[in-house]
Enzyme design. Structure first.
Site, PDB file in Angstrom:
ATOM      1  N   ASP A  71      -9.880  20.552 -36.919  1.00 50.87           N
ATOM      2  CA  ASP A  71     -10.035  21.104 -35.591  1.00 50.87           C
ATOM      3  C   ASP A  71      -8.696  21.503 -35.012  1.00 50.87           C
ATOM      4  O   ASP A  71      -8.409  22.271 -34.041  1.00 50.87           O
ATOM      5  CB  ASP A  71     -10.903  20.514 -34.518  1.00 50.87           C
ATOM      6  N   SER A  72      -7.498  21.163 -35.643  1.00 54.53           N
ATOM      7  CA  SER A  72      -6.090  21.457 -35.149  1.00 54.53           C
ATOM      8  C   SER A  72      -6.000  23.162 -35.445  1.00 54.53           C
ATOM      9  O   SER A  72      -5.013  23.817 -34.842  1.00 54.53           O
ATOM     10  CB  SER A  72      -5.065  21.110 -36.312  1.00 54.53           C
ATOM     11  N   ASP A  78     -13.744  19.087 -40.173  1.00 53.47           N
ATOM     12  CA  ASP A  78     -13.972  18.192 -38.691  1.00 53.47           C
ATOM     13  C   ASP A  78     -15.130  18.427 -38.106  1.00 53.47           C
ATOM     14  O   ASP A  78     -15.255  19.463 -37.696  1.00 53.47           O
ATOM     15  CB  ASP A  78     -12.595  18.539 -37.811  1.00 53.47           C
ATOM     16  N   LYS A 133     -15.291  14.868 -40.949  1.00 49.73           N
ATOM     17  CA  LYS A 133     -14.361  13.775 -40.329  1.00 49.73           C
ATOM     18  C   LYS A 133     -14.729  13.633 -38.751  1.00 49.73           C
ATOM     19  O   LYS A 133     -15.080  14.703 -38.301  1.00 49.73           O
ATOM     20  CB  LYS A 133     -13.076  14.190 -40.499  1.00 49.73           C
ATOM     21  N   GLU A 171     -13.587  11.603 -34.857  1.00 60.03           N
ATOM     22  CA  GLU A 171     -12.453  10.619 -34.184  1.00 60.03           C
ATOM     23  C   GLU A 171     -13.141   9.686 -33.448  1.00 60.03           C
ATOM     24  O   GLU A 171     -14.412   9.931 -33.091  1.00 60.03           O
ATOM     25  CB  GLU A 171     -11.661  11.560 -33.271  1.00 60.03           C
ATOM     26  N   GLU A 190      -3.594   8.054 -37.407  1.00 56.81           N
ATOM     27  CA  GLU A 190      -2.664   9.264 -36.790  1.00 56.81           C
ATOM     28  C   GLU A 190      -1.781   8.687 -35.508  1.00 56.81           C
ATOM     29  O   GLU A 190      -2.086   7.740 -34.769  1.00 56.81           O
ATOM     30  CB  GLU A 190      -3.471  10.288 -36.114  1.00 56.81           C
TER      31      GLU A 190
HETATM   32  O1  KIV Z   1      -7.309  18.445 -37.075  1.00 54.03           O
HETATM   33  C1  KIV Z   1      -6.385  18.089 -37.828  1.00 54.03           C
HETATM   34  O2  KIV Z   1      -5.809  18.721 -38.534  1.00 54.03           O
HETATM   35  C2  KIV Z   1      -6.567  16.601 -38.176  1.00 54.03           C
HETATM   36  C3  KIV Z   1      -5.417  16.008 -38.759  1.00 54.03           C
HETATM   37  C4  KIV Z   1      -4.305  16.676 -38.960  1.00 54.03           C
HETATM   38  C5  KIV Z   1      -5.407  14.707 -39.324  1.00 54.03           C
HETATM   39  O3  KIV Z   1      -7.335  15.938 -37.638  1.00 54.03           O
END
Ligand code: KIV
Length: 272
Positions: free
Chosen positions: A49-50, A88, A118, A120, A187
């Site tokens: 989600d970055s 994510d 994924k 968090e 992280e």
């Molecule tokens: O959103 C992301 O890119 C991430 C990582 C870089 C671990 O969660």
């Protein structure tokens, strides 16, 4: 909807089996273009989600909704045939209850054909992780610095600087692993704690700003290529493609302005 799984694609059990073995290589990709570049070299592609910050110019990851993650996940899956693709779960799509998390994760998996999601959070997410994994959704967990909690943390702050926090952070990692996560992203966590957690867990840890002792590493592709304006200290610039791109774009602009582009080879002449 497509459930095609390429037969030589890396699977969740393959990754799980890499605990304490050959380091796991992971990078983010948000599009078919970048997934094609990354896929031959990595074990895991993370549609992180970055992308809200890197691709869409937002100041945090909080603005990445489910539709956006599905759109980018589908794009990546069209070009990635080797790596395990993890998408994510965005902020707000899984925290309310295990049932809500299941509905949204099932949507992500069925609409993108990715292999895992994924999410968090530590112990607070253990029940949800157990709920998903028991129902066929592989989960990669993410503890330590969790960017979706940036408002609570008061910024992107390295975790574990205060020794009193170590046992809570370690308990989070153990909690999500025991709940069924097949791997845990660590992280922005101080190095000795990340190494200690890696020794303790029976599933692989994937470090980002953590420790070389982690079972694998992940970086944001655009950071390591030198395409982003600013990157965290832990994101080594393996190249400076932003500078190369700037040079190329300036050359193009100059060529348009002085009419040297397009040239004879770049135009179609009329043959009578
Ligand atoms: O959103 C992301 O890119 C991430 C990582 C870089 C671990 O969660």
């Amino acid at each position: 909807m497509s459930f095609h799984q390429s037969s030589d694609r890396i699977t969740v059990p393959h990754i799980r089996a890499r605990k304490g073995a050959k380091p796991i290589v992971a990078l983010t990709a948000y599009s078919a273009l970048t997934a094609r570049l990354v896929d031959p070299h990595v074990d895991i592609i993370l549609v992180g989600d970055s992308l809200a910050m890197v691709e869409h110019g937002l100041t945090s990851t909080l603005g990445a909704g489910l539709d956006l993650m599905v759109l980018h996940g589908r794009s990546v899956m069209r070009a990635a045939h080797h790596a395990l693709v993890v998408v994510d779960m965005p902020f707000g799509s899984y925290e309310r209850s295990p049932q809500v998390a299941f509905d949204n994760a099932a949507r992500v998996m069925s609409e993108t054909s990715c292999s895992a999601v994924k999410l968090e959070g530590g112990c607070a997410m253990a029940e949800t992780i157990a709920f998903l994994t028991k129902r066929g959704i592989p989960v990669m967990a993410h503890v330590g610095l969790t960017p979706q909690s940036v408002m609570t943390l008061g910024g992107f702050k390295v975790q574990g600087r205060d020794r009193d926090d170590w046992s809570r952070i370690e308990a989070d990692a153990v909690g999500v692993a025991e709940a069924g996560a097949f791997a845990v992203v660590l992280e922005g966590t101080v190095e000795p704690l990340a190494a200690q957690i890696t020794r303790r867990l029976v599933v692989p840890t994937i470090g980002i700003g953590a420790s070389a002792e982690c079972d694998g590493q992940v970086l944001v592709l655009e950071d390591m290529l030198g395409l982003t304006e600013r990157a965290p200290r832990f994101a080594r610039r393996f190249d400076h493609l932003g500078l190369a791109a700037d040079k190329a774009i300036a050359s193009y602009a100059e060529a348009v302005r002085n009419r040297s582009f397009p040239g004879a080879d770049e135009t179609y002449q009329f043959k009578s």
